[in-house]
Design an enzyme around this catalytic site. Sequence first.
Site, PDB file in Angstrom:
ATOM      1  N   LYS A 238       0.833  -1.210   0.000  1.00 48.29           N
ATOM      2  CA  LYS A 238       0.000   0.000   0.000  1.00 48.29           C
ATOM      3  C   LYS A 238       0.865   1.257   0.000  1.00 48.29           C
ATOM      4  O   LYS A 238       0.486   2.274  -0.588  1.00 48.29           O
ATOM      5  CB  LYS A 238      -0.930   0.010   1.209  1.00 48.29           C
ATOM      6  CG  LYS A 238      -2.045  -1.017   1.121  1.00 48.29           C
ATOM      7  CD  LYS A 238      -3.075  -0.776   2.197  1.00 48.29           C
ATOM      8  CE  LYS A 238      -4.202  -1.792   2.111  1.00 48.29           C
ATOM      9  NZ  LYS A 238      -5.205  -1.621   3.165  1.00 48.29           N
TER      10      LYS A 238
ATOM     11  N   LYS B 114      -4.507 -10.483  -6.567  1.00 45.42           N
ATOM     12  CA  LYS B 114      -5.679 -10.634  -5.711  1.00 45.42           C
ATOM     13  C   LYS B 114      -6.815  -9.713  -6.178  1.00 45.42           C
ATOM     14  O   LYS B 114      -6.551  -8.583  -6.586  1.00 45.42           O
ATOM     15  CB  LYS B 114      -5.219 -10.220  -4.301  1.00 45.42           C
ATOM     16  CG  LYS B 114      -6.111 -10.556  -3.173  1.00 45.42           C
ATOM     17  CD  LYS B 114      -5.520 -10.006  -1.879  1.00 45.42           C
ATOM     18  CE  LYS B 114      -5.618  -8.485  -1.844  1.00 45.42           C
ATOM     19  NZ  LYS B 114      -5.333  -7.872  -0.554  1.00 45.42           N
TER      20      LYS B 114
ATOM     21  N   LYS C 256     -10.506  -4.115  -3.742  1.00 47.65           N
ATOM     22  CA  LYS C 256     -11.347  -2.916  -3.863  1.00 47.65           C
ATOM     23  C   LYS C 256     -10.591  -1.770  -4.510  1.00 47.65           C
ATOM     24  O   LYS C 256     -11.179  -0.877  -5.098  1.00 47.65           O
ATOM     25  CB  LYS C 256     -11.755  -2.434  -2.457  1.00 47.65           C
ATOM     26  CG  LYS C 256     -12.856  -3.220  -1.794  1.00 47.65           C
ATOM     27  CD  LYS C 256     -13.158  -2.627  -0.407  1.00 47.65           C
ATOM     28  CE  LYS C 256     -13.110  -3.687   0.658  1.00 47.65           C
ATOM     29  NZ  LYS C 256     -12.899  -3.245   2.013  1.00 47.65           N
TER      30      LYS C 256
HETATM   31  P1  TYM Z   1     -10.303  -5.996   4.106  1.00 48.89           P
HETATM   32  O1  TYM Z   1     -11.350  -4.973   4.361  1.00 48.89           O
HETATM   33  O2  TYM Z   1      -9.245  -5.701   3.078  1.00 48.89           O
HETATM   34  O3  TYM Z   1     -10.955  -7.382   3.714  1.00 48.89           O
HETATM   35  C1  TYM Z   1     -11.983  -7.963   4.504  1.00 48.89           C
HETATM   36  C2  TYM Z   1     -11.909  -9.472   4.465  1.00 48.89           C
HETATM   37  O4  TYM Z   1     -11.986  -9.949   3.110  1.00 48.89           O
HETATM   38  C3  TYM Z   1     -10.866 -10.787   2.843  1.00 48.89           C
HETATM   39  N1  TYM Z   1     -10.470 -10.593   1.434  1.00 48.89           N
HETATM   40  C4  TYM Z   1     -10.320 -11.581   0.558  1.00 48.89           C
HETATM   41  N2  TYM Z   1     -10.489 -12.908   0.694  1.00 48.89           N
HETATM   42  C5  TYM Z   1     -10.278 -13.660  -0.420  1.00 48.89           C
HETATM   43  N3  TYM Z   1      -9.902 -13.150  -1.618  1.00 48.89           N
HETATM   44  C6  TYM Z   1      -9.720 -11.816  -1.783  1.00 48.89           C
HETATM   45  N4  TYM Z   1      -9.363 -11.318  -2.956  1.00 48.89           N
HETATM   46  C7  TYM Z   1      -9.936 -10.963  -0.642  1.00 48.89           C
HETATM   47  N5  TYM Z   1      -9.858  -9.632  -0.461  1.00 48.89           N
HETATM   48  C8  TYM Z   1     -10.185  -9.408   0.834  1.00 48.89           C
HETATM   49  C9  TYM Z   1      -9.775 -10.322   3.795  1.00 48.89           C
HETATM   50  O5  TYM Z   1      -8.805 -11.317   3.997  1.00 48.89           O
HETATM   51  C10 TYM Z   1     -10.581 -10.007   5.039  1.00 48.89           C
HETATM   52  O6  TYM Z   1     -10.836 -11.181   5.789  1.00 48.89           O
HETATM   53  N6  TYM Z   1      -7.277  -5.272   7.974  1.00 48.89           N
HETATM   54  C11 TYM Z   1      -8.521  -5.902   7.568  1.00 48.89           C
HETATM   55  C12 TYM Z   1      -9.722  -5.434   8.373  1.00 48.89           C
HETATM   56  C13 TYM Z   1      -9.568  -5.630   9.827  1.00 48.89           C
HETATM   57  C14 TYM Z   1      -9.668  -6.860  10.515  1.00 48.89           C
HETATM   58  C15 TYM Z   1      -9.466  -6.547  11.897  1.00 48.89           C
HETATM   59  C16 TYM Z   1      -9.911  -8.183  10.126  1.00 48.89           C
HETATM   60  C17 TYM Z   1      -9.321  -4.649  10.739  1.00 48.89           C
HETATM   61  N7  TYM Z   1      -9.248  -5.186  11.990  1.00 48.89           N
HETATM   62  C18 TYM Z   1      -9.508  -7.540  12.873  1.00 48.89           C
HETATM   63  C19 TYM Z   1      -9.946  -9.169  11.110  1.00 48.89           C
HETATM   64  C20 TYM Z   1      -9.744  -8.847  12.470  1.00 48.89           C
HETATM   65  C21 TYM Z   1      -8.756  -5.559   6.119  1.00 48.89           C
HETATM   66  O7  TYM Z   1      -8.304  -4.557   5.643  1.00 48.89           O
HETATM   67  O8  TYM Z   1      -9.601  -6.405   5.484  1.00 48.89           O
END
Ligand code: TYM
Length: 336
Positions: free
Chosen positions: A113, A199, A202
């Site tokens: 990022k 991957k 968003k």
């Molecule tokens: P975020 O918002 O990027 O994504 C949310 C969830 O979706 C999963 N994910 C995917 N899984 C499979 N294939 C993909 N292409 C894909 N893109 C996203 C992510 O693995 C995630 O489970 N840092 C985290 C948010 C967060 C969080 C937490 C998660 C903040 N605090 C505490 C768990 C526990 C994030 O940015 O996810």
Amino acid sequence: MSKQRILSGIQPTGNLHLGNYLGAIRNWVALQDEYDSFLFMADLHAVTVPHDPQKLAINTLNVAATYIACGIDPQKATIFVQSHVPAHSELAWLFNCITPLNWLERMIQFKEKAVKQGENVTVGLFDYPVLQAADILLYEPDLVPVGEDQKQHVELTRDIASRLNFQYGSEEKPVLKVPEPLIQASGARVMSLTDGTKKMSKSDPSELSRVDLSDDADTIQKKIKRCKTDPVRGLVFDDPKRPECNNLLTLYMLLSGQSKEAVAVECADMGWGQFKPLLAETMVEALRPIRETFLELTSDRGYLESVLRSGREKAEAIAAHTLANVKTAMGYTIPR
Ligand code: TYM
């Protein structure tokens, strides 16, 4: 015996896509009966890269609506907003003061990022995994169900918990519970529709690279029609030279609810001209009820806000208790 607990969250930074659904939300739905579930919108994480203040609150409500539309039952799971529970930020500060800088320098997602932000990369983006550790550890979950890309952050969380336990607790009386990541065998890494080695994300500038959960039938058909494939006839899983083929077959398998073996047999002799319409139709049907419920829910802001109010109450009580334990262990007095 009380239920084991899960905790997870998603950043409200735009529409959720198939990766978020198959890598995360779908698994939470499957776990919500068996586990005490805490699911939140990570709106403090959402400002670690430039954001639009006009959209933050609405995106946050939309993610809550998506959770429910995908099948999360607010009667069973606690759904809440990260910024509504100030203990997240406070615990993150305490963790900042025990986390070595070089642990954060290793974080792959930060490096990826940061490149995009150039000179404008913020301290918040660097510190993001520490806030995530606070999100998790406050609720003392047993498991953290996430997609593959979050594994390193959950491992860091475990390291922070162990370090705090070592410094301020004892073996018999650890301050924090050390959770495990829960990553499913398939769907944990859904790839871009325009490049099977990247991957689905968003932040990809191309809308064609992902299917959003709010996409209508025409949009899904168009995106699948234009998605990247290869010139080979016959479709197979797990060929490293055919990443798009593996990704699209996996999507078909997960959305149709069939086994890998059944899909492998069904598609072994297919060409793309036959497979693409089949995948598009399966996707449209799988996402239709989610989209319809999402649209209904987003027109009832009062209901969504009431879900988040009661979620906040439950979350706050648990978070306050853990924060007080950590502060006591670190030598603070807790005002009564
Ligand atoms: P975020 O918002 O990027 O994504 C949310 C969830 O979706 C999963 N994910 C995917 N899984 C499979 N294939 C993909 N292409 C894909 N893109 C996203 C992510 O693995 C995630 O489970 N840092 C985290 C948010 C967060 C969080 C937490 C998660 C903040 N605090 C505490 C768990 C526990 C994030 O940015 O996810």
